[in-house]
Design a protein around this motif. Structure first.
Motif, PDB file in Angstrom:
ATOM      1  N   THR A 164       0.844  -1.189   0.000  1.00 51.60           N
ATOM      2  CA  THR A 164       0.000   0.000   0.000  1.00 51.60           C
ATOM      3  C   THR A 164       0.880   1.241   0.000  1.00 51.60           C
ATOM      4  OG1 THR A 164      -0.116   0.004   2.404  1.00 51.60           O
ATOM      5  CG2 THR A 164      -1.878  -1.146   1.213  1.00 51.60           C
ATOM      6  N   ALA A 165       0.394   2.295  -0.611  1.00 52.46           N
ATOM      7  CA  ALA A 165       1.150   3.542  -0.679  1.00 52.46           C
ATOM      8  C   ALA A 165       1.166   4.203   0.689  1.00 52.46           C
ATOM      9  CB  ALA A 165       0.525   4.468  -1.709  1.00 52.46           C
ATOM     10  N   SER A 166       2.287   4.806   1.006  1.00 53.10           N
ATOM     11  CA  SER A 166       2.450   5.501   2.267  1.00 53.10           C
ATOM     12  C   SER A 166       2.857   6.938   1.974  1.00 53.10           C
ATOM     13  CB  SER A 166       3.531   4.803   3.099  1.00 53.10           C
ATOM     14  OG  SER A 166       3.916   5.609   4.188  1.00 53.10           O
ATOM     15  N   GLU A 167       2.546   7.827   2.891  1.00 56.90           N
ATOM     16  CA  GLU A 167       2.967   9.218   2.727  1.00 56.90           C
ATOM     17  C   GLU A 167       4.438   9.398   3.086  1.00 56.90           C
ATOM     18  OE1 GLU A 167       0.431  12.185   4.415  1.00 56.90           O
ATOM     19  OE2 GLU A 167      -1.366  11.051   3.941  1.00 56.90           O
TER      20      GLU A 167
ATOM     21  N   LEU B 106      10.903   7.000   5.299  1.00 56.66           N
ATOM     22  CA  LEU B 106      10.944   6.846   6.761  1.00 56.66           C
ATOM     23  C   LEU B 106      10.420   5.488   7.191  1.00 56.66           C
ATOM     24  CD1 LEU B 106       9.835  10.392   7.962  1.00 56.66           C
ATOM     25  CD2 LEU B 106      12.144   9.432   7.919  1.00 56.66           C
ATOM     26  N   ASP B 107       9.371   5.014   6.520  1.00 59.15           N
ATOM     27  CA  ASP B 107       8.819   3.695   6.832  1.00 59.15           C
ATOM     28  C   ASP B 107       9.854   2.599   6.579  1.00 59.15           C
ATOM     29  OD1 ASP B 107       6.475   5.026   7.380  1.00 59.15           O
ATOM     30  OD2 ASP B 107       5.459   4.382   5.548  1.00 59.15           O
TER      31      ASP B 107
END
Length: 118
Positions: free
Chosen positions: A3-6, A10-11
């Motif tokens: 899934t796309a993350s903002e 950092l993730d």
């Protein structure tokens, strides 16, 4: 499919750090010493040190420990890297302190508004 993350960078860094910690049997102080020494050797920017401030505090890492570390690695990494690290560490600590002050002010304002019924 992921899934796309903002905050994908950092993730990813957080996931790498968690994975590293799960496979490492060092005590907290040795781990933070190793990581800070690696940051100094790489001439890491202040933001890299910022990620290690809270873990260092939890490991009861003191200014004296930092000074001893810098003295110990100076002959290997060189004085330019050590002096650069001192500046980056000071910058990271200053930014962290400013962020903590801003957070404390925001909390105090929210509490004051809550008490006044606004």
């Amino acid at each position: 499919m992921a899934t796309a993350s903002e905050t994908p960078v950092l993730d990813t860094i957080a996931a790498m750090t968690i994975d590293s910690l799960e496979h490492c049997n060092m005590d907290e102080r040795t781990l933070i010493l190793s990581r800070i020494a690696a940051l100094v050797a790489m001439d890491a920017p202040a933001i890299s040190y910022m990620a290690h401030i809270n873990p260092a505090i939890r490991a009861e890492f003191t200014v004296e420990h930092l000074q001893d570390l810098l003295v110990a690695i100076a002959p290997v990494v060189g004085t330019a890297r050590v002096m650069s690290a001192v500046g980056h560490i000071a910058e990271a600590f200053g930014v962290t302190m400013a962020m903590a002050e801003n957070e404390a002010e925001a909390i105090a304002q929210a509490e004051a508004q809550s008490r006044s019924g606004s």
